[in-house]
Design a protein around this motif. Structure first.
Motif, mmCIF file in Angstrom:
data_model
loop_
_atom_site.group_PDB
_atom_site.id
_atom_site.type_symbol
_atom_site.label_atom_id
_atom_site.label_comp_id
_atom_site.label_asym_id
_atom_site.label_seq_id
_atom_site.Cartn_x
_atom_site.Cartn_y
_atom_site.Cartn_z
ATOM 1 N N ASP A 8 -0.558 7.254 1.401
ATOM 2 C CA ASP A 8 0.719 6.674 1.833
ATOM 3 C C ASP A 8 0.407 5.581 2.848
ATOM 4 N N VAL A 9 -0.047 4.443 2.357
ATOM 5 C CA VAL A 9 -0.509 3.358 3.227
ATOM 6 C C VAL A 9 -0.017 2.020 2.674
ATOM 7 N N THR A 10 -0.206 0.965 3.439
ATOM 8 C CA THR A 10 0.148 -0.381 2.972
ATOM 9 C C THR A 10 -0.832 -0.814 1.879
ATOM 10 N N PRO A 11 -0.450 -1.812 1.083
ATOM 11 C CA PRO A 11 -1.396 -2.362 0.098
ATOM 12 C C PRO A 11 -2.688 -2.824 0.763
ATOM 13 N N GLN A 12 -2.573 -3.457 1.911
ATOM 14 C CA GLN A 12 -3.777 -3.959 2.594
ATOM 15 C C GLN A 12 -4.726 -2.814 2.956
ATOM 16 N N GLU A 13 -4.150 -1.701 3.460
ATOM 17 C CA GLU A 13 -4.976 -0.567 3.857
ATOM 18 C C GLU A 13 -5.561 0.127 2.622
ATOM 19 N N ALA A 14 -4.763 0.216 1.554
ATOM 20 C CA ALA A 14 -5.291 0.796 0.308
ATOM 21 C C ALA A 14 -6.471 -0.030 -0.185
ATOM 22 N N LEU A 15 -6.342 -1.341 -0.072
ATOM 23 C CA LEU A 15 -7.428 -2.218 -0.515
ATOM 24 C C LEU A 15 -8.669 -2.030 0.355
ATOM 25 N N ARG A 16 -8.456 -1.851 1.650
ATOM 26 C CA ARG A 16 -9.593 -1.620 2.547
ATOM 27 C C ARG A 16 -10.329 -0.347 2.129
ATOM 28 N N GLN A 17 -9.566 0.712 1.880
ATOM 29 C CA GLN A 17 -10.180 1.980 1.480
ATOM 30 C C GLN A 17 -10.878 1.858 0.119
ATOM 31 N N ALA A 18 -10.225 1.158 -0.803
ATOM 32 C CA ALA A 18 -10.805 1.009 -2.142
ATOM 33 C C ALA A 18 -12.088 0.189 -2.076
ATOM 34 N N ARG A 19 -12.064 -0.869 -1.267
ATOM 35 C CA ARG A 19 -13.274 -1.702 -1.117
ATOM 36 C C ARG A 19 -14.412 -0.881 -0.533
ATOM 37 N N GLU A 20 -14.082 -0.046 0.431
ATOM 38 C CA GLU A 20 -15.115 0.789 1.038
ATOM 39 C C GLU A 20 -15.706 1.727 -0.017
ATOM 40 N N ALA A 21 -14.828 2.301 -0.840
ATOM 41 C CA ALA A 21 -15.300 3.213 -1.889
ATOM 42 C C ALA A 21 -16.084 2.474 -2.966
ATOM 43 N N ALA A 22 -15.741 1.221 -3.199
ATOM 44 C CA ALA A 22 -16.350 0.464 -4.294
ATOM 45 C C ALA A 22 -17.710 -0.113 -3.929
ATOM 46 N N GLY A 23 -18.036 -0.140 -2.650
ATOM 47 C CA GLY A 23 -19.311 -0.739 -2.261
ATOM 48 C C GLY A 23 -19.310 -2.226 -2.563
ATOM 49 N N ASP A 24 -20.314 -2.665 -3.305
ATOM 50 C CA ASP A 24 -20.390 -4.086 -3.657
ATOM 51 C C ASP A 24 -19.557 -4.430 -4.884
ATOM 52 N N LEU A 25 -18.990 -3.425 -5.497
ATOM 53 C CA LEU A 25 -18.286 -3.684 -6.767
ATOM 54 C C LEU A 25 -16.846 -4.127 -6.518
#
Lengths: 214, 214
Positions: A129-146
């Protein structure tokens, strides 16, 4: 920097990406399968669902770009399932069976968090339950370089586009007039100023639009 | 039987054929010339306006089908000019100067009839307060064995499509998101059931849609 990508997003001539009346029996409402027939016929789609066969035309080549280099997906709750409001129970685990075709962490945007859901094949659904920006931050962290895929539904893709968080979009314009449903383009006036847009029609009748951030 | 045809009708990705705020200085409102740049570059357009030059690509070939075999045009009042309501005077004779590019009778649908207007080069504007069906009857009579063009604006094309009075439509989808203006597709759900739709993208980036009655 990893990119944010949208793939295989079908849209009618009149700009609808899903029909009216989504339900358990009709994930795309009155549109039925009409927006995705071109996709169902591709080898990419067949393989995603554990089947063989399917065409290897340019439609398939474009569809296949869906997969490579993706390290996480973000999707809206409306893509995850037909329920709205608080979860009645935690039985529903998505449309895709025990082994969903994502094989990465998937962040599901919802106002109603629930425990993460580890599926077969590497897909884990996280409910945030977060903003799009925060979801993207979390997803980027999970994705590593991908890269990070924005998987839909329509409102989620539109919102990420509106916030200028997307680098690459593949839309497939299907020559039907759907009349009702959820529109993609609302609130996106002048989008072409931010993206190079390439249009290519294939013999299936679909026009592939590729939007690449300038 | 003569056919009823629509040609060179440009439409944005989000389904608008004209922008918001039509005026004397801005016939297409805030869209400006953006919907028609592909057309301005064709030899067909240049010749229509007494100029030379212009490209002879597939865009031009498709644009040129506008002319052949047409014996009359029907247009809405909003295509004829920017005025609304009763005519303040009869000074306005259209956007096109003394010698309009039609060279046939043109039936202008309006609730405010005025005397016919005979221009140079064979164009005569007739102002008629009749139903689309009756306008088509009159236009067919004037056209003899030739076809009738529905020239626009958007509401007129949409209404003739809705009434299933059209046999052939050429639309040019321009890769811009206009955001505001007049939509073509409203009320036309399921149009693809009545038409074969062919899509062809050209290097200008425009996708030509050809709708041919089944």
């Amino acid at each position: 920097m990893s990119r944010v990508r949208v793939h295989n997003f079908s849209i009618s001539l009149d700009g609808f990406c899903t029909g009216e009346g989504q339900s358990l029996d009709a994930p795309f409402g009155h549109a039925g399968g009409r927006l995705h027939e071109w996709f169902f016929r591709t080898r990419t789609f067949r393989e995603m669902h554990g089947d063989s066969g399917g065409g290897t035309s340019v439609d398939d080549a474009v569809a296949r770009t869906w997969e490579a280099g993706i390290g996480a997906e973000i999707m809206g709750r409306n893509k995850f399932g037909p329920q709205r409001g608080p979860w009645e129970d935690h039985e529903w685990t998505g449309w895709w069976g025990a082994n969903p075709p994502f094989h990465t962490p998937v962040f599901v945007l919802t106002h109603y968090p629930r425990p993460s859901l580890e599926m077969e094949g590497g897909t884990t659904f996280h409910f945030v339950d977060v903003t799009p920006q925060e979801a993207l931050r979390q997803a980027r962290e999970a994705a590593g370089d991908l890269d990070v895929r924005i998987g839909g539904g329509v409102a989620t893709v539109r919102e990420f586009l509106r916030l200028d968080l997307v680098d690459h979009v593949h839309l497939a314009v299907v020559p039907i007039v759907l009349g009702r449903g959820e529109r993609l383009w609302d609130g996106l006036e002048g989008l072409e100023e931010r993206f190079e847009i390439e249009s290519v029609t294939t013999p299936s009748g679909v026009t592939h639009l590729t939007l690449t951030r300038r």
